[in-house]
Design a protein around this motif. Sequence first.
Motif, mmCIF file in Angstrom:
data_model
loop_
_atom_site.group_PDB
_atom_site.id
_atom_site.type_symbol
_atom_site.label_atom_id
_atom_site.label_comp_id
_atom_site.label_asym_id
_atom_site.label_seq_id
_atom_site.Cartn_x
_atom_site.Cartn_y
_atom_site.Cartn_z
ATOM 1 N N SER A 225 0.822 -1.199 0.000
ATOM 2 C CA SER A 225 0.000 0.000 0.000
ATOM 3 C C SER A 225 0.862 1.257 0.000
ATOM 4 O O SER A 225 2.072 1.217 0.273
ATOM 5 N N VAL A 226 0.220 2.372 -0.286
ATOM 6 C CA VAL A 226 0.901 3.662 -0.238
ATOM 7 C C VAL A 226 1.514 3.882 1.142
ATOM 8 O O VAL A 226 2.694 4.233 1.279
ATOM 9 N N PRO B 80 -1.373 15.690 -0.338
ATOM 10 C CA PRO B 80 -2.736 15.309 0.085
ATOM 11 C C PRO B 80 -3.301 14.146 -0.730
ATOM 12 O O PRO B 80 -4.108 13.355 -0.200
ATOM 13 N N ARG B 81 -2.883 14.039 -1.975
ATOM 14 C CA ARG B 81 -3.399 12.953 -2.806
ATOM 15 C C ARG B 81 -2.970 11.589 -2.258
ATOM 16 O O ARG B 81 -3.699 10.600 -2.367
ATOM 17 N N LEU B 82 -1.771 11.526 -1.680
ATOM 18 C CA LEU B 82 -1.323 10.264 -1.084
ATOM 19 C C LEU B 82 -2.144 9.919 0.145
ATOM 20 O O LEU B 82 -2.409 8.740 0.418
ATOM 21 N N ALA B 83 -2.553 10.930 0.908
ATOM 22 C CA ALA B 83 -3.408 10.678 2.072
ATOM 23 C C ALA B 83 -4.726 10.060 1.633
ATOM 24 O O ALA B 83 -5.250 9.145 2.286
ATOM 25 N N GLU B 84 -5.270 10.544 0.512
ATOM 26 C CA GLU B 84 -6.522 10.012 0.001
ATOM 27 C C GLU B 84 -6.373 8.561 -0.460
ATOM 28 O O GLU B 84 -7.344 7.798 -0.435
ATOM 29 N N ARG B 85 -5.158 8.178 -0.863
ATOM 30 C CA ARG B 85 -4.913 6.850 -1.428
ATOM 31 C C ARG B 85 -4.038 5.991 -0.527
ATOM 32 O O ARG B 85 -3.411 5.039 -0.981
ATOM 33 N N ARG B 86 -4.006 6.286 0.747
ATOM 34 C CA ARG B 86 -3.045 5.653 1.654
ATOM 35 C C ARG B 86 -3.201 4.139 1.708
ATOM 36 O O ARG B 86 -2.222 3.411 1.963
ATOM 37 N N LEU B 87 -4.408 3.612 1.463
ATOM 38 C CA LEU B 87 -4.628 2.167 1.533
ATOM 39 C C LEU B 87 -4.563 1.483 0.173
ATOM 40 O O LEU B 87 -4.633 0.253 0.100
ATOM 41 N N THR C 151 -1.472 0.631 -8.377
ATOM 42 C CA THR C 151 -2.703 1.196 -8.936
ATOM 43 C C THR C 151 -2.610 2.706 -9.143
ATOM 44 O O THR C 151 -3.548 3.307 -9.672
ATOM 45 N N LEU C 152 -1.516 3.338 -8.728
ATOM 46 C CA LEU C 152 -1.390 4.781 -8.827
ATOM 47 C C LEU C 152 -1.050 5.224 -10.240
ATOM 48 O O LEU C 152 -0.451 4.469 -11.025
ATOM 49 N N SER C 153 -1.389 6.461 -10.551
ATOM 50 C CA SER C 153 -0.980 7.054 -11.824
ATOM 51 C C SER C 153 0.519 7.375 -11.783
ATOM 52 O O SER C 153 1.153 7.322 -10.712
#
Length: 238
Positions: A94-95, A125-132, A137-139
């Motif tokens: 995960s992130v 902040p974008r990483l916080a939204e995608r932390r799990l 799967t990230l761009s």
Amino acid sequence: MTPLLKVSEAEVSYGPIMAVHKASLTVDKGSIVTIIGANGAGKTSLLNATAGLVTASGHFEFDGQNVDVLDVEDRLEMGLCIVPERGELFGSMSVEDNLQLGFYTHRRDRAGLRARLAEVFDYFPRLAERRLQLATTLSGGERQMLALGRALMSRPRLLLLDEPSLGLAPLIVSEIFRIITALKQSGVGILLVEQNARAALECADYGYLMETGEITLHAAASALLDDPRLARAYLGGS
């Protein structure tokens, strides 16, 4: 003032091929220094030698200390951290787990881990939204942010950044360079390798031009932007 990084007469060879020839540079504390040049000029080899990833001759000092014989892990513990091209993330993790790996050298400080995660999420902040989410799967832009964030988890004093804008859309490139500038303001020194010469020079304090393994030109970044030789070769000038 003692420079944060001082590289003197560095040379890197791969068999009979000399990739870097007698290159010297300095990075002051809290400054951004960029190495620009065409693909294959030796920029990444010089960056990797500074990080301890490849064997090199010459002399390397970090905050006044000789680090010639130190390996990459020892240099990292001193605060010298490299973000390689394309980040080399753990895609099946995960992130947040990727970020926690960056805190490995301080792993016993659990309270410090939580505080550092919060600081990195403030930058990204974008990483916080995608932390799990899994890193795979990230761009492309999010992966670059994660690579930078993981490096910041180690509490670096000097970041070595290898082509952070490579393959990214213009809006994401602007965001990455905005973050790089913000890191400088926090006191982190940055040595930035880039083919995007204009973007690099616009955020840097000082610049070095590499051609066929040698540093052929260096000056304040603003002066290099106005240099007609650089404009003709790299900036699209007439």
